[in-house]
Design a protein around this motif. Structure first.
Motif, PDB file in Angstrom:
ATOM      1  N   PRO A  37       0.833  -1.208   0.000  1.00  0.00           N
ATOM      2  CA  PRO A  37       0.000   0.000   0.000  1.00  0.00           C
ATOM      3  C   PRO A  37       0.862   1.250   0.000  1.00  0.00           C
ATOM      4  N   LEU A  38       0.394   2.269  -0.671  1.00  0.00           N
ATOM      5  CA  LEU A  38       1.061   3.580  -0.648  1.00  0.00           C
ATOM      6  C   LEU A  38       0.516   4.336   0.563  1.00  0.00           C
ATOM      7  N   THR A  39       1.027   3.961   1.722  1.00  0.00           N
ATOM      8  CA  THR A  39       0.510   4.489   2.978  1.00  0.00           C
ATOM      9  C   THR A  39       0.993   5.916   3.208  1.00  0.00           C
ATOM     10  N   PRO A  40       0.104   6.847   3.555  1.00  0.00           N
ATOM     11  CA  PRO A  40       0.543   8.207   3.903  1.00  0.00           C
ATOM     12  C   PRO A  40       1.592   8.159   5.011  1.00  0.00           C
ATOM     13  N   THR A  41       2.443   9.167   5.044  1.00  0.00           N
ATOM     14  CA  THR A  41       3.571   9.147   5.981  1.00  0.00           C
ATOM     15  C   THR A  41       3.137   9.141   7.440  1.00  0.00           C
ATOM     16  N   ASP A  42       1.883   9.508   7.718  1.00  0.00           N
ATOM     17  CA  ASP A  42       1.408   9.446   9.108  1.00  0.00           C
ATOM     18  C   ASP A  42       0.822   8.077   9.446  1.00  0.00           C
ATOM     19  N   GLY A  43       0.830   7.147   8.469  1.00  0.00           N
ATOM     20  CA  GLY A  43       0.441   5.771   8.738  1.00  0.00           C
ATOM     21  C   GLY A  43      -1.047   5.482   8.718  1.00  0.00           C
ATOM     22  N   ARG A  44      -1.881   6.470   8.415  1.00  0.00           N
ATOM     23  CA  ARG A  44      -3.328   6.256   8.473  1.00  0.00           C
ATOM     24  C   ARG A  44      -3.838   5.440   7.277  1.00  0.00           C
ATOM     25  N   HIS A  45      -5.033   4.888   7.454  1.00  0.00           N
ATOM     26  CA  HIS A  45      -5.706   4.158   6.385  1.00  0.00           C
ATOM     27  C   HIS A  45      -6.047   5.120   5.255  1.00  0.00           C
ATOM     28  N   SER A  46      -5.938   4.643   4.012  1.00  0.00           N
ATOM     29  CA  SER A  46      -6.239   5.497   2.865  1.00  0.00           C
ATOM     30  C   SER A  46      -6.830   4.639   1.752  1.00  0.00           C
ATOM     31  N   GLY A  47      -7.100   5.281   0.607  1.00  0.00           N
ATOM     32  CA  GLY A  47      -7.622   4.559  -0.542  1.00  0.00           C
ATOM     33  C   GLY A  47      -6.697   3.455  -1.008  1.00  0.00           C
ATOM     34  N   SER A  48      -5.417   3.589  -0.715  1.00  0.00           N
ATOM     35  CA  SER A  48      -4.448   2.555  -1.057  1.00  0.00           C
ATOM     36  C   SER A  48      -4.781   1.232  -0.371  1.00  0.00           C
ATOM     37  N   ASN A  49      -5.194   1.311   0.886  1.00  0.00           N
ATOM     38  CA  ASN A  49      -5.572   0.100   1.607  1.00  0.00           C
ATOM     39  C   ASN A  49      -6.811  -0.548   0.992  1.00  0.00           C
ATOM     40  N   ASP A  50      -7.718   0.272   0.474  1.00  0.00           N
ATOM     41  CA  ASP A  50      -8.888  -0.266  -0.214  1.00  0.00           C
ATOM     42  C   ASP A  50      -8.468  -1.012  -1.481  1.00  0.00           C
ATOM     43  N   MET A  51      -7.456  -0.500  -2.183  1.00  0.00           N
ATOM     44  CA  MET A  51      -6.963  -1.183  -3.380  1.00  0.00           C
ATOM     45  C   MET A  51      -6.340  -2.539  -3.024  1.00  0.00           C
ATOM     46  N   ILE A  52      -5.611  -2.568  -1.930  1.00  0.00           N
ATOM     47  CA  ILE A  52      -5.012  -3.835  -1.483  1.00  0.00           C
ATOM     48  C   ILE A  52      -6.104  -4.848  -1.180  1.00  0.00           C
ATOM     49  N   GLN A  53      -7.172  -4.424  -0.533  1.00  0.00           N
ATOM     50  CA  GLN A  53      -8.275  -5.329  -0.211  1.00  0.00           C
ATOM     51  C   GLN A  53      -8.939  -5.873  -1.467  1.00  0.00           C
ATOM     52  N   ILE A  54      -9.052  -5.044  -2.495  1.00  0.00           N
ATOM     53  CA  ILE A  54      -9.633  -5.503  -3.751  1.00  0.00           C
ATOM     54  C   ILE A  54      -8.720  -6.529  -4.425  1.00  0.00           C
ATOM     55  N   ILE A  55      -7.416  -6.302  -4.380  1.00  0.00           N
ATOM     56  CA  ILE A  55      -6.470  -7.270  -4.941  1.00  0.00           C
ATOM     57  C   ILE A  55      -6.572  -8.607  -4.202  1.00  0.00           C
ATOM     58  N   LYS A  56      -6.703  -8.548  -2.894  1.00  0.00           N
ATOM     59  CA  LYS A  56      -6.854  -9.772  -2.107  1.00  0.00           C
ATOM     60  C   LYS A  56      -8.167 -10.482  -2.449  1.00  0.00           C
ATOM     61  N   GLU A  57      -9.192  -9.703  -2.749  1.00  0.00           N
ATOM     62  CA  GLU A  57     -10.469 -10.280  -3.152  1.00  0.00           C
ATOM     63  C   GLU A  57     -10.345 -10.987  -4.495  1.00  0.00           C
TER      64      GLU A  57
END
Length: 293
Positions: A85-105
């Protein structure tokens, strides 16, 4: 309500009835139009809506699957490649995490069919700090509107990327972010960068969606919502985008769609909820101020 609007709402109901963002949509649309203050505002808002590009989950999934399949062929079946995931530098959840979940799906669906989309169980990693032994890194995200997140991420993790091939994969990018990527490539000669995207979004001005008078009126509306000089006028850093994903509406999208004031909820009735949460430090600071009064 005009015939064009009726037809549009009927299409929405047929095509996207299972999408959360279009539940009870007709009612929310009518309430959104109630924000109109002068003649022409309803036409302005409706023009924005008609030109909004919606990305259902099924479309995002298809685009990700195609791009990652291409990369897999070019990367020796991901023998020394990981997806992160392209995680923001503050470590919070972002749209990148949603993309990872779709790939896992996608991977789960392929496994159920007796195949595999990802060749190894550690093809997806949660953090770049675990990627030291791999030569190729692929970071995924839904959108890059300005390139700022990428630039900050590289600045934060430059040492872990040295000598590697680093690919950034986006569903949507803008001309502004592509220009930023070009500068990044020039700045970091010790990293082999590749920037891949599915769609190039036009901003409001380039797409000629509004007349000059309508554009000026929209700017006036948003300036009234945010205050002069606010970076969210017409979307983050004036991004002027008309993009909606099934999992969220990005802050790069014109804020007339998603502006909301917690303290003055009647100031503007939003059409789409932008999924976000309060900044923890700022919220705690505000709570302490209230307690100390």
């Amino acid at each position: 309500m005009s015939k064009d609007i009726q037809e549009y709402l009927n299409v929405i109901r047929r095509q996207y009835r299972d999408e959360l963002y279009f539940q009870n949509f007709r009612k929310r649309y009518i309430e959104w139009l109630e924000n109109s203050k002068v003649d022409g505002d309803e036409n302005l808002l409706t023009s924005l809506l008609f030109n909004l590009e919606f990305y259902p989950k099924v479309v995002i999934k298809k685009k990700l699957k195609e791009k990652i399949s291409e990369l897999k062929k070019l990367s020796n079946n991901f023998y020394s490649t990981v997806i992160l995931p392209l995680t923001p530098t503050d470590g919070r959840h972002s749209g990148s995490n949603d993309m990872i979940q779709i790939i896992k799906e996608i991977e789960r669906e392929e496994v159920m069919r007796g195949s595999n989309f990802l060749p190894y169980r550690d093809t997806i990693l949660t953090d770049i700090k675990y990627s030291e032994e791999y030569k190729n890194l692929i970071f995924v995200d839904d959108i890059s509107g300005t390139g700022d997140t990428v630039k900050e991420f590289i600045g934060e993790h430059h040492e872990l990327m040295k000598g590697k091939k680093v690919t950034f994969l986006f569903i949507v990018v803008t001309k502004k972010s592509l220009d930023s990527f070009e500068n990044i490539i020039k700045e970091y000669g010790d990293i082999q960068f590749e920037f891949i995207y599915c769609d190039l979004a036009k901003d409001l001005s380039a797409a000629n969606v509004l007349s000059k008078e309508q554009y000026e009126r929209l700017y006036h509306i948003e300036e009234g919502l945010w205050g002069k000089g606010n970076r969210n006028i017409l979307g983050y850093k004036n991004s002027e985008l008309l993009i909606l994903f099934s999992h969220n509406i990005p802050n790069n999208t014109v804020s007339a769609f998603w502006y909301h004031s917690k303290h003055k909820p009647d100031k503007w009735k939003r059409l789409f909820v932008r999924i976000s949460a309060p900044n923890r430090k700022r919220q705690n600071y505000e709570n302490r101020k209230v307690t100390n009064r």
